[in-house]
Design an enzyme around this catalytic site. Sequence first.
Site, PDB file in Angstrom:
ATOM      1  N   GLU A  26      -1.030 -38.685  31.501  1.00  0.00           N
ATOM      2  CA  GLU A  26      -0.603 -37.822  30.620  1.00  0.00           C
ATOM      3  C   GLU A  26      -0.268 -38.635  29.221  1.00  0.00           C
ATOM      4  O   GLU A  26       0.814 -39.259  29.234  1.00  0.00           O
ATOM      5  CB  GLU A  26       0.408 -36.752  30.707  1.00  0.00           C
ATOM      6  CG  GLU A  26       0.786 -35.943  29.524  1.00  0.00           C
ATOM      7  CD  GLU A  26       1.702 -34.771  29.749  1.00  0.00           C
ATOM      8  OE1 GLU A  26       2.496 -34.686  28.654  1.00  0.00           O
ATOM      9  OE2 GLU A  26       2.142 -34.697  31.018  1.00  0.00           O
ATOM     10  N   ARG A  30       3.611 -38.238  20.973  1.00  0.00           N
ATOM     11  CA  ARG A  30       5.016 -38.744  20.331  1.00  0.00           C
ATOM     12  C   ARG A  30       5.045 -39.784  19.375  1.00  0.00           C
ATOM     13  O   ARG A  30       5.823 -40.147  18.652  1.00  0.00           O
ATOM     14  CB  ARG A  30       5.878 -38.921  21.320  1.00  0.00           C
ATOM     15  CG  ARG A  30       6.182 -37.794  22.356  1.00  0.00           C
ATOM     16  CD  ARG A  30       7.363 -38.234  23.635  1.00  0.00           C
ATOM     17  NE  ARG A  30       7.512 -37.082  24.448  1.00  0.00           N
ATOM     18  CZ  ARG A  30       8.263 -36.994  25.154  1.00  0.00           C
ATOM     19  NH1 ARG A  30       9.083 -38.209  25.616  1.00  0.00           N
ATOM     20  NH2 ARG A  30       8.524 -35.922  26.195  1.00  0.00           N
ATOM     21  N   LYS A 113       3.609 -25.955  32.926  1.00  0.00           N
ATOM     22  CA  LYS A 113       4.603 -27.024  33.024  1.00  0.00           C
ATOM     23  C   LYS A 113       5.862 -26.306  32.848  1.00  0.00           C
ATOM     24  O   LYS A 113       6.301 -25.591  32.345  1.00  0.00           O
ATOM     25  CB  LYS A 113       4.394 -27.979  31.819  1.00  0.00           C
ATOM     26  CG  LYS A 113       5.413 -28.885  31.574  1.00  0.00           C
ATOM     27  CD  LYS A 113       5.261 -29.692  30.367  1.00  0.00           C
ATOM     28  CE  LYS A 113       6.186 -30.743  29.849  1.00  0.00           C
ATOM     29  NZ  LYS A 113       5.895 -31.694  29.064  1.00  0.00           N
TER      30      LYS A 113
END
Length: 192
Positions: A26, A30, A113
């Site tokens: 993943e 960011r 998640k």
Amino acid sequence: MVVLEEAAFAGRLADALVEGGLHCAEVTFRTAAAADAIRRMADRPGMLVGAGTVLTAAQVDQAVDAGARFVVSPGFSAAVVARCGEHGVPVFPGVASPTEIMQALDAGLDTVKFFPAEQLGGVPMVKALAAPFRSVRFIPTGGVSAGNIADYLALPSVLAVGGTWMVAPDLLAARDWDAVTSRTKTALEKIS
């Protein structure tokens, strides 16, 4: 979970992960390098790449255009979930409470998640949430490490886990691909 400041080394990172036995990563949104890093990693044989820390529908578009095969977000966003549906890509929104799990269920999702896992109570909290939500599968991230990965994966309700220790920022900055491969192998040995 990969945070890359530079996309130039994304392909080599993908190779190091695959050499260590890990075929899924993943790449988080960011940094400005995220889309290009996804593109470069998605081109590597044997690597399934998704986009993480996706906060907006526009980022979903960028991620899918770059080759992301799944999307992960830190919280539940109806706009992100809807856009993923339009693209036909799986989405795993972050949840921290029963209310957010119910929002995910209302949106037609059955895998979420659990973030930040350790700060929210870790393995005991996942067990507690799984009791009333028997159809939900969890992907804990946040504080998952070599020391607790096996505990999470032992839970029937846990589909997968995410962590950064195998691709720690200092390893990526030093381009220490051997260490990435070694940490990846060690993590997989702990759970095999």
